[in-house]
Design a protein around this motif. Structure first.
Motif, PDB file in Angstrom:
ATOM      1  N   ARG A   1       0.862  -1.186   0.000  1.00 57.43           N
ATOM      2  CA  ARG A   1       0.000   0.000   0.000  1.00 57.43           C
ATOM      3  C   ARG A   1       0.893   1.230   0.000  1.00 57.43           C
ATOM      4  NH1 ARG A   1      -5.174  -1.212  -1.495  1.00 57.43           N
ATOM      5  NH2 ARG A   1      -6.307  -2.435   0.064  1.00 57.43           N
ATOM      6  N   ALA A   2       0.556   2.223  -0.817  1.00 49.63           N
ATOM      7  CA  ALA A   2       1.371   3.426  -0.878  1.00 49.63           C
ATOM      8  C   ALA A   2       1.392   4.163   0.462  1.00 49.63           C
ATOM      9  CB  ALA A   2       0.855   4.358  -1.972  1.00 49.63           C
ATOM     10  N   GLU A   3       0.323   4.021   1.256  1.00 53.79           N
ATOM     11  CA  GLU A   3       0.226   4.755   2.525  1.00 53.79           C
ATOM     12  C   GLU A   3       0.971   4.084   3.672  1.00 53.79           C
ATOM     13  OE1 GLU A   3      -3.976   6.850   2.791  1.00 53.79           O
ATOM     14  OE2 GLU A   3      -4.176   4.714   2.343  1.00 53.79           O
ATOM     15  N   ILE A   4       1.398   2.822   3.474  1.00 57.89           N
ATOM     16  CA  ILE A   4       1.973   2.048   4.582  1.00 57.89           C
ATOM     17  C   ILE A   4       3.396   1.632   4.232  1.00 57.89           C
ATOM     18  CG2 ILE A   4       1.732  -0.032   5.991  1.00 57.89           C
ATOM     19  CD1 ILE A   4      -1.258   0.051   5.314  1.00 57.89           C
ATOM     20  N   ASN A   5       4.330   1.917   5.156  1.00 61.85           N
ATOM     21  CA  ASN A   5       5.721   1.523   4.984  1.00 61.85           C
ATOM     22  C   ASN A   5       5.876   0.069   5.414  1.00 61.85           C
ATOM     23  OD1 ASN A   5       8.480   1.043   5.214  1.00 61.85           O
ATOM     24  ND2 ASN A   5       8.931   3.150   5.852  1.00 61.85           N
ATOM     25  N   ARG A   6       6.217  -0.798   4.453  1.00 63.04           N
ATOM     26  CA  ARG A   6       6.351  -2.219   4.750  1.00 63.04           C
ATOM     27  C   ARG A   6       7.789  -2.713   4.527  1.00 63.04           C
ATOM     28  NH1 ARG A   6       0.448  -3.181   3.101  1.00 63.04           N
ATOM     29  NH2 ARG A   6      -0.428  -3.726   5.134  1.00 63.04           N
ATOM     30  N   ARG A   7       8.760  -1.836   4.738  1.00 62.55           N
ATOM     31  CA  ARG A   7      10.149  -2.230   4.552  1.00 62.55           C
ATOM     32  C   ARG A   7      10.547  -3.392   5.459  1.00 62.55           C
ATOM     33  NH1 ARG A   7      13.289   1.107   1.496  1.00 62.55           N
ATOM     34  NH2 ARG A   7      12.368   3.113   0.903  1.00 62.55           N
ATOM     35  N   ALA A   8       9.946  -3.451   6.641  1.00 61.45           N
ATOM     36  CA  ALA A   8      10.277  -4.531   7.573  1.00 61.45           C
ATOM     37  C   ALA A   8       9.650  -5.859   7.160  1.00 61.45           C
ATOM     38  CB  ALA A   8       9.820  -4.158   8.982  1.00 61.45           C
ATOM     39  N   GLU A   9       8.821  -5.850   6.108  1.00 58.37           N
ATOM     40  CA  GLU A   9       8.109  -7.052   5.688  1.00 58.37           C
ATOM     41  C   GLU A   9       8.621  -7.613   4.357  1.00 58.37           C
ATOM     42  OE1 GLU A   9       3.858  -6.493   5.865  1.00 58.37           O
ATOM     43  OE2 GLU A   9       4.087  -4.970   7.418  1.00 58.37           O
ATOM     44  N   PHE A  10       9.740  -7.078   3.866  1.00 58.44           N
ATOM     45  CA  PHE A  10      10.277  -7.592   2.607  1.00 58.44           C
ATOM     46  C   PHE A  10      10.523  -9.090   2.720  1.00 58.44           C
ATOM     47  CE2 PHE A  10      12.485  -3.374   1.229  1.00 58.44           C
ATOM     48  CZ  PHE A  10      11.245  -2.824   0.967  1.00 58.44           C
ATOM     49  N   MET A  11      10.138  -9.829   1.690  1.00 61.50           N
ATOM     50  CA  MET A  11      10.302 -11.277   1.671  1.00 61.50           C
ATOM     51  C   MET A  11      11.413 -11.681   0.710  1.00 61.50           C
ATOM     52  SD  MET A  11       6.312 -12.516   1.703  1.00 61.50           S
ATOM     53  CE  MET A  11       6.772 -14.230   1.973  1.00 61.50           C
ATOM     54  N   ARG A  12      12.051 -12.794   1.008  1.00 53.81           N
ATOM     55  CA  ARG A  12      13.132 -13.289   0.167  1.00 53.81           C
ATOM     56  C   ARG A  12      12.569 -14.064  -1.016  1.00 53.81           C
ATOM     57  NH1 ARG A  12      17.073 -18.312   0.982  1.00 53.81           N
ATOM     58  NH2 ARG A  12      18.919 -17.604  -0.160  1.00 53.81           N
ATOM     59  N   THR A  13      13.144 -13.817  -2.182  1.00 50.97           N
ATOM     60  CA  THR A  13      12.858 -14.601  -3.380  1.00 50.97           C
ATOM     61  C   THR A  13      14.184 -15.145  -3.883  1.00 50.97           C
ATOM     62  OG1 THR A  13      10.945 -13.257  -3.968  1.00 50.97           O
ATOM     63  CG2 THR A  13      11.938 -14.557  -5.727  1.00 50.97           C
ATOM     64  N   LEU A  14      14.278 -16.459  -4.004  1.00 50.92           N
ATOM     65  CA  LEU A  14      15.520 -17.101  -4.424  1.00 50.92           C
ATOM     66  C   LEU A  14      15.318 -17.749  -5.792  1.00 50.92           C
ATOM     67  CD1 LEU A  14      18.409 -18.164  -3.924  1.00 50.92           C
ATOM     68  CD2 LEU A  14      17.353 -20.121  -2.742  1.00 50.92           C
ATOM     69  N   VAL A  15      16.168 -17.373  -6.735  1.00 44.76           N
ATOM     70  CA  VAL A  15      16.173 -18.005  -8.060  1.00 44.76           C
ATOM     71  C   VAL A  15      17.461 -18.812  -8.146  1.00 44.76           C
ATOM     72  CG1 VAL A  15      16.012 -17.680 -10.545  1.00 44.76           C
ATOM     73  CG2 VAL A  15      14.893 -16.054  -8.992  1.00 44.76           C
ATOM     74  N   ARG A  16      17.319 -20.120  -8.249  1.00 45.05           N
ATOM     75  CA  ARG A  16      18.479 -20.994  -8.148  1.00 45.05           C
ATOM     76  C   ARG A  16      19.207 -21.134  -9.483  1.00 45.05           C
ATOM     77  NH1 ARG A  16      18.754 -25.836  -4.521  1.00 45.05           N
ATOM     78  NH2 ARG A  16      20.847 -24.917  -4.475  1.00 45.05           N
ATOM     79  N   ARG A  17      20.338 -21.725  -9.422  1.00 42.43           N
ATOM     80  CA  ARG A  17      21.292 -21.788 -10.518  1.00 42.43           C
ATOM     81  C   ARG A  17      20.651 -22.196 -11.856  1.00 42.43           C
ATOM     82  NH1 ARG A  17      26.947 -23.378 -10.938  1.00 42.43           N
ATOM     83  NH2 ARG A  17      27.291 -24.371 -12.949  1.00 42.43           N
ATOM     84  N   GLY A  18      20.961 -21.415 -12.893  1.00 46.18           N
ATOM     85  CA  GLY A  18      20.606 -21.788 -14.249  1.00 46.18           C
ATOM     86  C   GLY A  18      19.160 -21.583 -14.647  1.00 46.18           C
ATOM     87  N   ALA A  19      18.322 -21.052 -13.758  1.00 41.74           N
ATOM     88  CA  ALA A  19      16.905 -20.877 -14.085  1.00 41.74           C
ATOM     89  C   ALA A  19      16.710 -19.768 -15.111  1.00 41.74           C
ATOM     90  CB  ALA A  19      16.106 -20.567 -12.825  1.00 41.74           C
ATOM     91  N   THR A  20      15.614 -19.864 -15.847  1.00 44.06           N
ATOM     92  CA  THR A  20      15.227 -18.849 -16.828  1.00 44.06           C
ATOM     93  C   THR A  20      13.877 -18.261 -16.443  1.00 44.06           C
ATOM     94  OG1 THR A  20      16.431 -19.820 -18.692  1.00 44.06           O
ATOM     95  CG2 THR A  20      14.496 -18.490 -19.222  1.00 44.06           C
ATOM     96  N   ILE A  21      13.806 -16.931 -16.414  1.00 43.54           N
ATOM     97  CA  ILE A  21      12.548 -16.208 -16.200  1.00 43.54           C
ATOM     98  C   ILE A  21      12.210 -15.527 -17.518  1.00 43.54           C
ATOM     99  CG2 ILE A  21      11.298 -14.584 -14.750  1.00 43.54           C
ATOM    100  CD1 ILE A  21      12.623 -16.826 -13.156  1.00 43.54           C
ATOM    101  N   GLY A  22      11.096 -15.894 -18.145  1.00 44.98           N
ATOM    102  CA  GLY A  22      10.753 -15.373 -19.462  1.00 44.98           C
ATOM    103  C   GLY A  22      10.315 -13.923 -19.450  1.00 44.98           C
ATOM    104  N   ALA A  23      10.267 -13.330 -20.629  1.00 42.81           N
ATOM    105  CA  ALA A  23       9.856 -11.937 -20.784  1.00 42.81           C
ATOM    106  C   ALA A  23       8.476 -11.701 -20.188  1.00 42.81           C
ATOM    107  CB  ALA A  23       9.853 -11.561 -22.265  1.00 42.81           C
TER     108      ALA A  23
END
Length: 206
Positions: free
Chosen positions: A93-115
Motif C-alpha cells: 500500500r502506498a500509505e503504509i511503509n512495509r520495509r520490515a516485511e520484505f520477503m526473500r525470493t531465491l532463483v536458483r542456478r541456471g533458471a530462466t525467467i521469461g519476458a
C-alpha cells in the motif's frame, strides 16, 4: 569507480559501496544501489535496477527493464528476460511503509525467467527451471520444471540445455534432444540429471 575490471556505461549510476565482479557489463540507464553484490561475467541490459542488498551470482544475464528489489537473490547463470517482474511485499500500500516485511525470493542456478513473467515474493525457483513468457509464479518451483500460464502451472520439464524433455519412459528416463543427457523422474515433482554432477558447471556447447 576506480576498478576497471568491469564495464559501466556512462549513463548508468553506481552507488557505492557495492560489489561488481570482473568482466560484468552494465548498460545504458541502469542503476546499482549501495549494498548490492553482483558476480563475475554478468550482463545487465538497459534500464535495469539492482536494489540495495540484492545478491546476483556469476554469469547472470538480466535483460532490459528488469528491477531486482531488496530480498531477491539470483544464484549463478540465471537468465531474466525483458521486463520480467519481481516483488518483495505481498500486500503493498502506498500509505503504509512495509520495509520490515520484505520477503526473500531465491532463483536458483541456471533458471530462466521469461519476458514479462512475474515472480511473487517468497518463492524459490528451482535449478534450471523455465518460467515461460508472461507467466505468474505464486509459489515454489521444482528443479527443471517448465511453468506456463496465469497463474503458472507445471506443464513439463526442461533440460539444462534449454530443451523441453519428452515424457518419461517406463524407467522414468527423459533424454534431452540437444545434449543427449538423460534425466530421471525420481518422484512426481523431482527430476535429477543422470549424466552430469548437479554441482558442476555445464561444459561449453560445441
Amino acid at each position: 569507480m576506480a576498478d576497471h575490471s568491469f564495464f559501466v556505461h556512462p549513463t548508468a549510476i553506481i552507488d557505492e559501496p557495492c560489489e561488481i565482479g570482473e568482466g560484468t557489463k552494465i548498460w545504458h540507464f541502469s542503476h546499482v544501489m549501495s549494498g548490492a553484490r553482483i558476480g563475475e561475467q554478468c550482463v545487465l541490459g538497459q534500464n535495469v535496477l539492482i536494489a540495495s542488498n540484492v545478491v546476483i551470482g556469476k554469469g547472470c544475464k538480466i535483460q532490459n527493464n528488469v528491477s531486482l528489489y531488496t530480498g531477491v537473490e539470483l544464484e549463478d547463470f540465471v537468465f531474466c528476460g525483458p521486463s520480467c517482474v519481481f516483488t518483495n511485499v505481498i500486500n503493498p500500500r502506498a500509505e503504509i511503509n512495509r520495509r520490515a516485511e520484505f520477503m526473500r525470493t531465491l532463483v536458483r542456478r541456471g533458471a530462466t525467467i521469461g519476458a514479462n513473467a512475474t515472480v511473487v515474493c517468497g518463492a524459490t525457483i528451482g535449478r534450471y527451471a523455465f518460467i515461460g513468457a508472461g507467466a505468474v509464479v505464486r509459489g515454489n518451483v521444482p528443479d527443471y520444471a517448465l511453468m506456463l500460464g496465469v497463474p503458472a502451472r507445471h506443464c513439463g520439464w526442461m533440460s539444462r540445455h534449454g530443451a523441453r524433455l519428452p515424457d518419461p519412459d517406463t524407467d522414468g528416463i527423459m533424454v534431452c534432444s540437444v545434449s543427449g543427457w538423460r534425466y530421471r523422474l525420481v518422484a512426481p515433482d523431482t527430476v535429477r540429471c543422470e549424466d552430469w554432477d548437479e554441482e558442476k558447471e555445464l561444459p561449453a556447447l560445441s
